[in-house]
Enzyme design. Structure first.
Site, PDB file in Angstrom:
ATOM      1  N   ASN A  47     -25.877 -20.274 -23.543  1.00  0.00           N
ATOM      2  CA  ASN A  47     -25.907 -21.773 -24.097  1.00  0.00           C
ATOM      3  C   ASN A  47     -26.574 -22.776 -23.354  1.00  0.00           C
ATOM      4  O   ASN A  47     -26.889 -23.702 -23.166  1.00  0.00           O
ATOM      5  CB  ASN A  47     -24.605 -21.789 -24.598  1.00  0.00           C
ATOM      6  CG  ASN A  47     -23.943 -23.224 -25.179  1.00  0.00           C
ATOM      7  OD1 ASN A  47     -24.697 -23.937 -25.898  1.00  0.00           O
ATOM      8  ND2 ASN A  47     -23.078 -23.570 -24.287  1.00  0.00           N
TER       9      ASN A  47
ATOM     10  N   TYR B 120     -37.718 -30.598 -22.500  1.00  0.00           N
ATOM     11  CA  TYR B 120     -36.450 -30.012 -23.176  1.00  0.00           C
ATOM     12  C   TYR B 120     -37.084 -28.712 -24.485  1.00  0.00           C
ATOM     13  O   TYR B 120     -36.779 -27.804 -24.879  1.00  0.00           O
ATOM     14  CB  TYR B 120     -36.349 -30.427 -23.525  1.00  0.00           C
ATOM     15  CG  TYR B 120     -34.746 -30.511 -24.854  1.00  0.00           C
ATOM     16  CD1 TYR B 120     -33.690 -29.837 -23.986  1.00  0.00           C
ATOM     17  CD2 TYR B 120     -34.624 -30.307 -26.153  1.00  0.00           C
ATOM     18  CE1 TYR B 120     -32.942 -29.192 -24.472  1.00  0.00           C
ATOM     19  CE2 TYR B 120     -33.586 -30.314 -26.825  1.00  0.00           C
ATOM     20  CZ  TYR B 120     -32.574 -29.133 -26.382  1.00  0.00           C
ATOM     21  OH  TYR B 120     -31.662 -28.353 -26.693  1.00  0.00           O
ATOM     22  N   VAL B 121     -37.922 -29.518 -24.863  1.00  0.00           N
ATOM     23  CA  VAL B 121     -38.935 -28.671 -26.674  1.00  0.00           C
ATOM     24  C   VAL B 121     -39.788 -27.269 -25.554  1.00  0.00           C
ATOM     25  O   VAL B 121     -39.443 -26.219 -26.260  1.00  0.00           O
ATOM     26  CB  VAL B 121     -40.270 -28.995 -27.324  1.00  0.00           C
ATOM     27  CG1 VAL B 121     -40.593 -28.966 -28.350  1.00  0.00           C
ATOM     28  CG2 VAL B 121     -38.811 -30.520 -28.030  1.00  0.00           C
TER      29      VAL B 121
END
Ligand code: NAI
Length: 246
Positions: free
Chosen positions: A89, A154-155
């Site tokens: 996570n 990030y993507v």
């Protein structure tokens, strides 16, 4: 309690979505390792779990540190004897338009979000394959499917997690280990709190359900994937986004 006797290792579990996941798994009876780069906050989360009668262990862990991961898994296995569930996570953003993005911003985000997922998964499958049982859940993002201006690093990391998930799922299906991804939409946490109000309002208009998600919306799906009787689901991405992407 469906996770009684299970041991769960959650990264970035001190706050936000990771904390909600840790609380949800503990409530089902799992012993939960609360690992986070922010040890003080991890300890607070751990105390909250222990005070409700469940078992947890707070560990300081930077998921971009290979040695730290080895040590953390050793400590966890010494204490609980096994790892049944891994939730990758921990994640960060360092947003910028590509033209202004520094190499450091690219490298750091990829190191935490993607390499961290690789290193923790590698450590977990070592012990899970001996047990011939495991549940691995990786946190991707809706932007992996839609793209997002200002977040190429990030993507890219979150889209790579999808391919990574499917490949590990194929490698370990025969050992009783399932590997799935959850792709949250816009969830109310510290990560999204910093966005300007005008942008948040615009985003809310794109969500058919008409509200942002709560960390618990994501945690419920992670909990479901971690059950023993979810064993016929592997290599999948479950979207939790209020309909923002279909
Ligand atoms: P958050 O910023 O509230 O929590 C992230 C946690 O990870 C913090 O406790 C932080 O200390 C920890 N962390 C940061 N760097 C770390 C490192 N190197 N090693 C270990 N721990 C580290 O973020 P949030 O919103 O709870 O996000 C959790 C995950 O969900 C992330 O992977 C994020 O990309 C993903 N996500 C979040 C969405 C949202 O709308 N909030 C949407 C889609 C995905």
């Amino acid at each position: 309690m469906k996770l009684q006797n299970d041991v769960a290792f959650v990264t970035g579990a001190a706050q936000g979505i990771g904390k909600a996941i840790a609380l949800a798994l503990a409530k089902e009876g799992a012993c939960v390792i609360i690992s986070d780069i922010n040890f003080e906050a991890a300890e607070e989360t751990s105390k909250e779990i222990d005070s409700s009668g469940n078992t947890s262990l707070a560990l300081r862990l930077d998921v971009s540190d290979p040695k730290g991961i080895e040590d953390a898994f050793d400590v966890a296995i010494k204490k609980f004897g096994k790892i049944d569930i891994l939730v990758n996570n921990a994640g960060i953003t360092k947003d910028n338009l590509i033209i202004r993005m520094k190499e450091e911003e690219w490298d750091t985000v990829l190191a935490v979000n993607l390499k961290g997922t690789f290193l923790c998964t590698k450590a977990a499958v070592k012990t899970m394959s001996k047990q011939r049982y495991g549940r691995i859940i990786n946190i991707s993002s809706v932007v992996a499917f839609m793209g997002n201006a200002g977040q190429v690093n990030y993507v890219a990391s979150k889209a790579a997690i999808v391919g990574f998930t499917k490949s590990v799922a194929r490698e370990y299906a025969s050992r009783g280990i399932t590997v799935n991804a959850v792709a949250p939409g816009f969830i109310e946490t510290a990560m999204t709190q910093v966005l300007p109000e005008s942008l948040k309002e615009e985003m809310k208009r794109q969500i058919p359900i008409g509200r942002f998600g709560f960390p618990e919306d994501v945690a419920n799906v992670v909990k479901f994937l971690s059950y023993k009787d979810s064993g016929y689901i592997t290599g999948q991405v479950i979207h939790v986004n209020g309909g923002m992407y279909m």
